[in-house]
Design an enzyme around this catalytic site. Structure first.
Site, PDB file in Angstrom:
ATOM      1  CE  LYS A 232      -7.867   6.765   3.792  1.00 17.18           C
ATOM      2  NZ  LYS A 232      -6.479   6.441   3.992  1.00 17.18           N
TER       3      LYS A 232
ATOM      4  NE  ARG B 248       1.973   1.707  13.410  1.00 15.61           N
ATOM      5  CZ  ARG B 248       1.087   2.416  13.982  1.00 15.61           C
ATOM      6  NH1 ARG B 248       1.698   3.318  14.675  1.00 15.61           N
ATOM      7  NH2 ARG B 248      -0.085   2.470  13.611  1.00 15.61           N
TER       8      ARG B 248
ATOM      9  CB  THR C 148     -10.947   4.484  12.300  1.00 17.56           C
ATOM     10  OG1 THR C 148      -9.674   4.737  11.675  1.00 17.56           O
ATOM     11  CG2 THR C 148     -11.693   3.457  11.901  1.00 17.56           C
TER      12      THR C 148
ATOM     13  CE  LYS D 236      -2.399   1.668   3.765  1.00 15.62           C
ATOM     14  NZ  LYS D 236      -2.271   3.105   3.903  1.00 15.62           N
TER      15      LYS D 236
ATOM     16  CG  ASP E  95     -11.782  17.421  -6.590  1.00 16.65           C
ATOM     17  OD1 ASP E  95     -12.572  18.205  -6.690  1.00 16.65           O
ATOM     18  OD2 ASP E  95     -10.455  17.722  -6.688  1.00 16.65           O
TER      19      ASP E  95
ATOM     20  CG  ASP F 248      -5.101   4.504   1.526  1.00 12.50           C
ATOM     21  OD1 ASP F 248      -6.033   4.713   1.232  1.00 12.50           O
ATOM     22  OD2 ASP F 248      -4.636   4.298   2.763  1.00 12.50           O
TER      23      ASP F 248
END
Ligand code: C5P
Length: 243
Positions: free
Chosen positions: A67, A220, A129, A38, A70, A65
């Site tokens: 996002k 991570r 989130t 990603k 528009d 990614d």
């Protein structure tokens, strides 16, 4: 296809490394072990399409990614460009509305070139989130948070998107309401014993697969591991056992 290959098709490594050379070096370490990476806004803003091509040359499928949110014409063009680049997954904000989501699906479908992944799937972000109920109220969304997530996911499906990004907490709600092949991609994954970091609601790779997630995003726990390949393999094993 064996269970590990099935798991490999569903595990997305979040390449959250700002320096393009370091990002590429990390991707090189994991090439062959992992299939998906990603690339998000921080890295893409520095390294751009060139890095995406380099990752594809290493054999990766790329999840872009960025996002998008528009007017429909802009988003259609951006999704077409991403598809022409051959990315396998991209993201848009469902709150951009029906016409924007339809434009995203159209742009992605039109842009396929045969480079990289043949099909570019559009995933919609429902409610970030990082937002809670009081944030939603402040920006003028009247619905309860869970209802907003459900309503935006249904809108994304009606508009022709291929799936949604959902937190582990939202997985039961969405999987119940939205049957496959509408896809669900879930971050917030932590193998048993891994540091949780800033993730508040986490689930294990096995539970996410059992809960109906189609793709798992893990950053991570792999990136910060002393042995990244071993960490990735352990997650694949856990997913494979749950499939
Ligand atoms: O390092 P970690 O496994 O927490 O990385 C998770 C990835 O998923 C990051 O790239 C992060 O931006 C992304 N993400 C998330 N939570 C969301 C949506 C996306 O952690 N709700």
């Amino acid at each position: 296809m064996d269970a590990i290959d099935l798991a490999r098709n569903r595990l997305v490594f979040a390449l959250d490394i700002d320096d393009p050379d370091a990002a590429l070096a990390c991707a090189r370490q994991l090439a062959g072990t992992l299939k998906w990476v990603k690339v998000a806004t921080r890295l893409y803003t520095r390294a751009g399409a060139k890095l995406v091509r380099e990752l594809q040359d290493l054999g990766y499928s790329v999840f872009l990614d960025l996002k998008f949110h528009d007017i429909p014409d802009q988003v259609e063009g951006a999704c077409r460009a991403a598809a022409q680049l051959g990315v396998g997954l991209l993201t848009v904000h469902a709150s951009g509305g029906r016409a924007m989501l339809e434009a995203a699906a159209r742009g992605a479908a039109e842009g396929s070139t045969g480079r990289g992944d043949d099909v570019t799937r559009v995933l919609a972000v429902t409610v970030l989130t990082s937002l809670d109920q009081s944030d939603l109220t402040e920006i003028g969304y009247g619905r309860a948070l869970d209802d907003q997530v459900g309503a935006l996911a249904r809108l994304a499906r009606e508009a022709g998107c291929d799936g949604v990004v959902a937190s582990p907490k939202e997985l039961p709600l969405l999987r119940d309401a939205l049957r496959s092949p509408f896809g669900i991609l879930t971050p917030g994954i932590r193998p048993v014993g891994a540091a949780v970091g800033d993730q508040k609601r986490v689930t294990t790779p096995g539970d996410a697969v059992r809960g109906g997630a189609d793709w798992l995003v893990v950053g991570r726990p792999i990136r910060n591991a002393e042995d990244r390949v071993a960490a990735a393999e352990a997650i694949l094993d856990e997913m494979a056992a749950a499939l």
